[in-house]
Design an enzyme around this catalytic site. Structure first.
Site, PDB file in Angstrom:
ATOM      1  N   ASP A 129       0.242 -10.880   5.120  1.00 55.19           N
ATOM      2  CA  ASP A 129       1.586 -10.699   4.570  1.00 55.19           C
ATOM      3  C   ASP A 129       1.431 -10.117   3.167  1.00 55.19           C
ATOM      4  OD1 ASP A 129       4.461 -12.867   3.939  1.00 55.19           O
ATOM      5  OD2 ASP A 129       4.256 -10.700   4.069  1.00 55.19           O
ATOM      6  N   GLU A 134       3.740  -3.357   8.441  1.00 56.69           N
ATOM      7  CA  GLU A 134       4.598  -2.186   8.278  1.00 56.69           C
ATOM      8  C   GLU A 134       6.035  -2.517   8.674  1.00 56.69           C
ATOM      9  OE1 GLU A 134       3.504   1.109  10.739  1.00 56.69           O
ATOM     10  OE2 GLU A 134       4.305   2.529   9.294  1.00 56.69           O
TER      11      GLU A 134
END
EC number: 3.2.1.4
Length: 174
Positions: free
Chosen positions: A38, A47
């Protein structure tokens, strides 16, 4: 310098190819479904793009919409089963302000069930889709009123989940 993504944005998720420098530095030797960081710099695992979020937005809008105006409520309940068969009851309630004159209720089975015979209803099945239609004496549902029918069916090969989505005269019911 970029703003944070909106709450609920869907990230791409695990990616065992570890293509970006952050993932290459921190995820060497990870198992495929555990290759995730993360970190806004890890574009290979985190993404936030339209190809992830467009389907999420579509599904969320579909579920929130409920298929349109709901002026009916359907309650489906099992009333007994035995190896290879079951009995069920369906209650259709008119929650709208207009009478339903001539009704047709449609649902789909998920477990391979088949309807055999009904009472208070005419039944037809094509593949997994069942259509129940009212009879002359019960094909009108006044506002605030309901109609009840039942049927016997044969069980599918595996689990026999109850249907969850019903359409009355083409409109999805609650």
């Amino acid at each position: 310098a970029l703003p944070n993504p909106p709450r609920g944005t869907l990230a791409g998720g695990p990616n065992s190819a570890i293509q970006d420098p952050v993932a290459q530095r921190l995820l060497q030797g990870c198992k495929p479904q555990f290759c995730y960081i993360d970190d806004i710099e890890s574009w290979a695992t985190n993404e936030l793009t339209i190809n992830w979020n467009a389907p999420l937005a579509w599904v969320a809008a579909f579920l929130a919409d409920g298929g349109g105006r709901s002026e009916c409520r359907v309650r489906y309940s099992g009333h007994g089963s035995w190896p290879g068969g079951f009995i069920a009851q369906v209650v259709i309630e008119n929650t709208g302000r207009q009478s339903v004159d001539g009704w047709s209720l449609r649902w789909s089975w998920l477990g391979g069930q088949r309807v055999k015979e009904g009472w208070g209803v005419k039944l037809a099945q094509s593949g997994s889709v069942v259509t129940a239609t009212g009879l002359g004496w019960n094909d009108r549902i006044k506002p605030g009123r309901s109609v009840t029918f039942g049927f016997a069916g044969t069980a599918g090969a595996g689990p026999d989940p109850a249907p969850e989505v019903f359409h009355l005269n083409g409109e999805r019911c609650a």
